[in-house]
Motif scaffolding. Structure first.
Motif, PDB file in Angstrom:
ATOM      1  N   PRO A  86      33.124  47.747  71.914  1.00 29.80           N
ATOM      2  CA  PRO A  86      32.025  47.378  70.737  1.00 29.80           C
ATOM      3  C   PRO A  86      31.306  48.438  69.868  1.00 29.80           C
ATOM      4  CG  PRO A  86      31.790  46.193  72.904  1.00 29.80           C
ATOM      5  CD  PRO A  86      32.923  47.369  73.088  1.00 29.80           C
ATOM      6  N   LYS A  87      31.056  49.671  70.649  1.00 30.01           N
ATOM      7  CA  LYS A  87      30.538  50.430  69.785  1.00 30.01           C
ATOM      8  C   LYS A  87      31.461  51.095  68.820  1.00 30.01           C
ATOM      9  CE  LYS A  87      28.005  54.902  70.201  1.00 30.01           C
ATOM     10  NZ  LYS A  87      28.002  56.173  70.544  1.00 30.01           N
ATOM     11  N   ARG A  88      32.485  51.418  69.157  1.00 31.02           N
ATOM     12  CA  ARG A  88      33.469  52.092  68.074  1.00 31.02           C
ATOM     13  C   ARG A  88      33.851  50.935  67.095  1.00 31.02           C
ATOM     14  NH1 ARG A  88      36.636  56.695  66.946  1.00 31.02           N
ATOM     15  NH2 ARG A  88      38.408  56.074  65.750  1.00 31.02           N
ATOM     16  N   ALA A  89      34.097  49.755  67.416  1.00 33.25           N
ATOM     17  CA  ALA A  89      34.199  48.766  66.407  1.00 33.25           C
ATOM     18  C   ALA A  89      33.026  48.450  65.592  1.00 33.25           C
ATOM     19  CB  ALA A  89      34.352  47.510  66.952  1.00 33.25           C
ATOM     20  N   LEU A  90      31.994  48.558  65.818  1.00 32.43           N
ATOM     21  CA  LEU A  90      30.614  48.683  64.999  1.00 32.43           C
ATOM     22  C   LEU A  90      30.757  49.628  63.909  1.00 32.43           C
ATOM     23  CD1 LEU A  90      28.017  47.174  63.779  1.00 32.43           C
ATOM     24  CD2 LEU A  90      26.980  48.470  65.767  1.00 32.43           C
ATOM     25  N   GLU A  91      31.044  51.230  64.663  1.00 32.68           N
ATOM     26  CA  GLU A  91      30.923  52.244  63.800  1.00 32.68           C
ATOM     27  C   GLU A  91      32.205  52.216  62.613  1.00 32.68           C
ATOM     28  OE1 GLU A  91      31.361  55.220  66.493  1.00 32.68           O
ATOM     29  OE2 GLU A  91      29.347  55.297  67.226  1.00 32.68           O
ATOM     30  N   THR A  92      33.183  51.681  63.058  1.00 30.72           N
ATOM     31  CA  THR A  92      34.155  51.520  62.255  1.00 30.72           C
ATOM     32  C   THR A  92      34.107  50.628  61.041  1.00 30.72           C
ATOM     33  OG1 THR A  92      35.684  52.276  64.019  1.00 30.72           O
ATOM     34  CG2 THR A  92      36.779  51.266  61.949  1.00 30.72           C
ATOM     35  N   GLY A  93      33.339  49.443  61.499  1.00 26.80           N
ATOM     36  CA  GLY A  93      33.018  48.276  60.514  1.00 26.80           C
ATOM     37  C   GLY A  93      32.013  48.708  59.370  1.00 26.80           C
ATOM     38  N   LEU A  94      30.896  49.333  60.137  1.00 27.74           N
ATOM     39  CA  LEU A  94      29.992  49.915  58.996  1.00 27.74           C
ATOM     40  C   LEU A  94      30.731  51.011  58.231  1.00 27.74           C
ATOM     41  CD1 LEU A  94      26.808  50.421  61.577  1.00 27.74           C
ATOM     42  CD2 LEU A  94      27.409  48.541  59.776  1.00 27.74           C
ATOM     43  N   LEU A  95      31.492  51.988  58.794  1.00 27.44           N
ATOM     44  CA  LEU A  95      32.094  52.979  57.980  1.00 27.44           C
ATOM     45  C   LEU A  95      33.072  52.329  56.792  1.00 27.44           C
ATOM     46  CD1 LEU A  95      32.549  56.126  57.370  1.00 27.44           C
ATOM     47  CD2 LEU A  95      34.739  55.629  59.021  1.00 27.44           C
ATOM     48  N   VAL A  96      33.663  51.224  57.513  1.00 28.31           N
ATOM     49  CA  VAL A  96      34.651  50.328  56.030  1.00 28.31           C
ATOM     50  C   VAL A  96      33.733  49.949  55.176  1.00 28.31           C
ATOM     51  CG1 VAL A  96      36.233  48.618  55.967  1.00 28.31           C
ATOM     52  CG2 VAL A  96      36.617  50.494  57.700  1.00 28.31           C
ATOM     53  N   ILE A  97      32.730  49.443  55.563  1.00 21.64           N
ATOM     54  CA  ILE A  97      31.971  48.701  54.601  1.00 21.64           C
ATOM     55  C   ILE A  97      31.118  49.556  53.682  1.00 21.64           C
ATOM     56  CG2 ILE A  97      29.539  47.572  54.388  1.00 21.64           C
ATOM     57  CD1 ILE A  97      30.208  45.998  56.854  1.00 21.64           C
ATOM     58  N   MET A  98      30.946  50.702  54.055  1.00 26.12           N
ATOM     59  CA  MET A  98      30.211  51.802  53.003  1.00 26.12           C
ATOM     60  C   MET A  98      31.159  52.378  52.195  1.00 26.12           C
ATOM     61  SD  MET A  98      27.247  51.550  53.659  1.00 26.12           S
ATOM     62  CE  MET A  98      25.825  51.319  54.522  1.00 26.12           C
ATOM     63  N   LEU A  99      32.502  52.476  52.579  1.00 24.56           N
ATOM     64  CA  LEU A  99      33.622  53.101  51.789  1.00 24.56           C
ATOM     65  C   LEU A  99      34.309  52.204  51.032  1.00 24.56           C
ATOM     66  CD1 LEU A  99      34.814  55.778  54.589  1.00 24.56           C
ATOM     67  CD2 LEU A  99      33.205  56.225  52.489  1.00 24.56           C
ATOM     68  N   MET A 100      34.151  50.892  50.933  1.00 25.76           N
ATOM     69  CA  MET A 100      35.000  49.996  50.097  1.00 25.76           C
ATOM     70  C   MET A 100      34.369  49.955  48.744  1.00 25.76           C
ATOM     71  SD  MET A 100      37.229  49.176  51.799  1.00 25.76           S
ATOM     72  CE  MET A 100      38.181  48.015  51.369  1.00 25.76           C
ATOM     73  N   PRO A 101      34.406  50.685  47.622  1.00 27.24           N
ATOM     74  CA  PRO A 101      34.032  50.563  46.346  1.00 27.24           C
ATOM     75  C   PRO A 101      34.077  49.224  45.943  1.00 27.24           C
ATOM     76  CG  PRO A 101      35.933  52.055  46.496  1.00 27.24           C
ATOM     77  CD  PRO A 101      35.835  51.503  47.712  1.00 27.24           C
ATOM     78  N   SER A 102      35.292  48.557  46.247  1.00 27.47           N
ATOM     79  CA  SER A 102      35.075  47.100  45.609  1.00 27.47           C
ATOM     80  C   SER A 102      34.152  46.104  46.140  1.00 27.47           C
ATOM     81  CB  SER A 102      36.420  46.379  45.787  1.00 27.47           C
ATOM     82  OG  SER A 102      36.766  46.190  47.247  1.00 27.47           O
ATOM     83  N   ASP A 103      33.728  46.169  47.590  1.00 26.45           N
ATOM     84  CA  ASP A 103      32.843  45.662  48.117  1.00 26.45           C
ATOM     85  C   ASP A 103      31.241  45.862  47.406  1.00 26.45           C
ATOM     86  OD1 ASP A 103      34.322  44.385  49.681  1.00 26.45           O
ATOM     87  OD2 ASP A 103      33.934  45.512  51.553  1.00 26.45           O
ATOM     88  N   LEU A 104      30.930  47.273  47.146  1.00 25.03           N
ATOM     89  CA  LEU A 104      29.723  47.776  46.510  1.00 25.03           C
ATOM     90  C   LEU A 104      29.687  47.214  44.870  1.00 25.03           C
ATOM     91  CD1 LEU A 104      29.991  51.463  47.595  1.00 25.03           C
ATOM     92  CD2 LEU A 104      28.639  49.496  48.558  1.00 25.03           C
ATOM     93  N   VAL A 105      30.884  47.219  44.243  1.00 24.58           N
ATOM     94  CA  VAL A 105      30.875  46.691  42.907  1.00 24.58           C
ATOM     95  C   VAL A 105      30.474  45.182  42.847  1.00 24.58           C
ATOM     96  CG1 VAL A 105      32.286  45.976  41.110  1.00 24.58           C
ATOM     97  CG2 VAL A 105      32.433  48.260  42.169  1.00 24.58           C
ATOM     98  N   VAL A 106      31.021  44.290  44.019  1.00 24.58           N
ATOM     99  CA  VAL A 106      30.603  43.042  43.975  1.00 24.58           C
ATOM    100  C   VAL A 106      29.137  42.829  44.247  1.00 24.58           C
ATOM    101  CG1 VAL A 106      30.929  40.870  45.713  1.00 24.58           C
ATOM    102  CG2 VAL A 106      32.841  42.178  44.937  1.00 24.58           C
TER     103      VAL A 106
END
Length: 116
Positions: free
Chosen positions: A21-41
């Motif tokens: 769970p910890k690794r999954a949460l860290e990876t999920g947050l990292l992916v969210i922060m590094l997705m420029p398309s999500d930031l643009v939306v």
């Protein structure tokens, strides 16, 4: 074009298959922060709310839909744990071999959204 008989995911991606769970949460947050398309939306929704002088309440449908879509895999897993553990590997294999269907479906959804 691939010159191999099978296409295997990278090793680092394989390590995520058994992540806790910890690794999954860290990876999920990292992916969210590094997705420029999500930031643009998110910036687009924010600027739309600001331009039309509406409150945060007007963003609740967007927030709700985003959370629902993002939480769907986890929700299915938590609700149907044993069954999901059996079905998810088959679903992953199907998605790997039929990714073109998923891409076409996504394009059709975006076309429908644009036309509406």
């Amino acid at each position: 074009m691939l010159k191999r008989e099978t296409a295997e995911p990278p090793k680092w991606l394989g390590t995520l298959m058994d992540a806790g769970p910890k690794r999954a949460l860290e990876t999920g947050l990292l992916v969210i922060m590094l997705m420029p398309s999500d930031l643009v939306v998110m910036l687009t929704v924010g600027s739309h709310l600001e331009q039309h002088d509406v409150g945060v309440g007007a963003a609740l449908p967007f927030i709700g839909a985003t959370v629902l879509i993002a939480a769907l895999p986890l929700t299915v897993y938590l609700l149907f744990r044993r069954r999901a553990e059996r079905v998810m590997p088959r679903l992953r294999e199907w998605l790997n071999s039929h990714s073109w269907v998923v891409n076409i479906a996504a394009c059709l959804i975006f076309i429908a959204i644009i036309l509406l």
